[in-house]
Design a protein around this motif. Structure first.
Motif, mmCIF file in Angstrom:
data_model
loop_
_atom_site.group_PDB
_atom_site.id
_atom_site.type_symbol
_atom_site.label_atom_id
_atom_site.label_comp_id
_atom_site.label_asym_id
_atom_site.label_seq_id
_atom_site.Cartn_x
_atom_site.Cartn_y
_atom_site.Cartn_z
ATOM 1 N N THR A 1 43.007 -21.985 -32.592
ATOM 2 C CA THR A 1 44.028 -21.907 -33.656
ATOM 3 C C THR A 1 43.739 -20.725 -34.582
ATOM 4 O O THR A 1 42.618 -20.207 -34.629
ATOM 5 N N SER B 1 43.575 -20.877 -37.818
ATOM 6 C CA SER B 1 42.586 -21.285 -38.836
ATOM 7 C C SER B 1 41.175 -21.124 -38.298
ATOM 8 O O SER B 1 40.290 -20.621 -39.001
ATOM 9 N N ARG C 1 49.214 -22.659 -44.277
ATOM 10 C CA ARG C 1 48.037 -23.360 -43.764
ATOM 11 C C ARG C 1 48.351 -24.319 -42.605
ATOM 12 O O ARG C 1 47.632 -24.380 -41.618
ATOM 13 N N ASN D 1 46.826 -24.102 -38.915
ATOM 14 C CA ASN D 1 45.993 -25.187 -38.374
ATOM 15 C C ASN D 1 46.458 -25.642 -36.998
ATOM 16 O O ASN D 1 45.677 -26.141 -36.203
#
Ligand SMILES: Cc1cc2nc3c(=O)[nH]c(=O)nc-3n(C[C@H](O)[C@H](O)[C@H](O)COP(=O)(O)OP(=O)(O)OC[C@H]3O[C@@H](n4cnc5c(N)ncnc54)[C@H](O)[C@@H]3O)c2cc1C
Length: 283
Positions: free
Chosen positions: A70, A72, A96, A100
């Protein structure tokens, strides 16, 4: 709509070949698409396949990033500076929640002209490994992404991983994204720049990639060739020539005109080169 969740890669390949259903990774491109009316007959959820996940690995020559990594995860990893371009792109993809769930493999296979990850990875000379019924194939990312929503993936194939050549000498990289606001925005233009030096401080590798200025991200090879062999002080004075933008073919749409995109591409490339060369001079 059918929903299938294979437990291993072999089964996923078989199901994809037999049903032609759409692969589902993080779903951040697929789910908005469902609302806009493109409804596949079925989904094959590959998010639990161990073969597509796991840590980013490296040996002396290559970094290997599994397709299900991912944004993130990438943004939070400790990686050499050559990956700054990818980490900066990762931090600017959606918000975010999107970072994620959204994966590097999904960004590449969705093949949007505005895919930030594709531009960043192409600047690094990345390669992809795909796997199907007859085994695996490897190719450059440039030859994998053929156009708007169009890749060279065959009916039975799945993207397994992305390979990035490991930098051997001093290097630096940067990602520049222009949108109509700072966050949560589709790029009007984005640029990835990567530079590596040889042991006499000449530019020995240069990657300049521009996205959102045509059906797919493209490298500015004439500009790269002009930079190769330059000393750092000379490269610090570099400025793109209009003819070096020839590979770009931006369109005008509701977000920006073609001429604005072209002008911004030129500005962002010049800024990007100044940034990476400047950081190497200061080192
Ligand atoms: C609000 C929002 C903001 C966004 N902002 C940005 C942005 O700023 N920049 C940007 O680049 N993108 C952005 N996106 C798009 C998206 O989040 C990214 O492209 C993301 O990386 C897609 O990954 P995914 O795992 O969610 O893909 P999915 O939606 O699961 O899949 C996308 C496509 O790739 C295929 N696919 C996925 N994995 C594989 C595989 N391993 N092998 C073969 N095919 C595969 C799927 O079948 C599908 O066709 C945004 C999306 C949303 C909803």
């Amino acid at each position: 709509m059918q929903y299938l969740r294979p437990s291993n890669l072999h089964e996923a390949i078989r199901l994809k070949n037999e049903t032609g259903y759409t692969l589902l990774a993080g779903g951040t491109d697929i789910y908005p698409g469902l609302e806009n009316g493109t409804r596949p007959a079925g989904l094959i959820d590959i998010s639990g396949l161990p073969e597509l996940s796991g840590p980013v690995r490296s040996d002396e020559y290559w970094w290997t990033i599994p397709a299900m990594t991912t944004w993130s995860a990438l943004a939070n990893m400790t990686l050499p500076r050559q990956f700054d371009v990818v980490k900066e792109a990762a931090a600017k993809i959606g918000g975010r929640q999107i970072q994620n769930k959204g994966t590097i493999g999904g960004n590449i296979c969705n093949a949007s002209p505005a895919a930030d990850g594709v531009t960043a990875l192409m600047a690094l000379d990345s390669r992809v490994t795909v796997v199907g019924r007859e085994g695996s194939r490897e190719m450059t990312l440039e030859s994998f992404v053929l156009g708007n929503r169009h890749t060279s993936l065959k009916k039975d194939e799945i993207l397994l991983s992305i390979g990035v050549p490991a930098a051997q000498h001093r290097h630096s990289s940067v990602f520049k994204k222009l949108g109509s606001r700072r966050y949560l925005v589709i790029s009007l233009v984005m640029v990835g720049v990567y530079v590596a030096l040889d042991d006499v401080r000449q530019l020995s590798r240069v990657g300049i990639c521009v996205g959102s200025c045509g059906p797919r991200s493209v490298r500015l090879k004439a500009a790269e060739e002009r930079l190769l062999g330059m000393q750092l002080d000379e490269a610090a004075e570099f400025s793109l020539k209009p003819q070096e933008l020839a590979p770009l073919s931006p369109i005008s749409d509701i977000r920006a005109t073609a001429s604005f995109r072209l002008a911004m591409a030129r500005t962002l490339v010049d800024e990007g080169i100044r940034d990476v060369v400047g950081s190497l001079i200061d080192d």
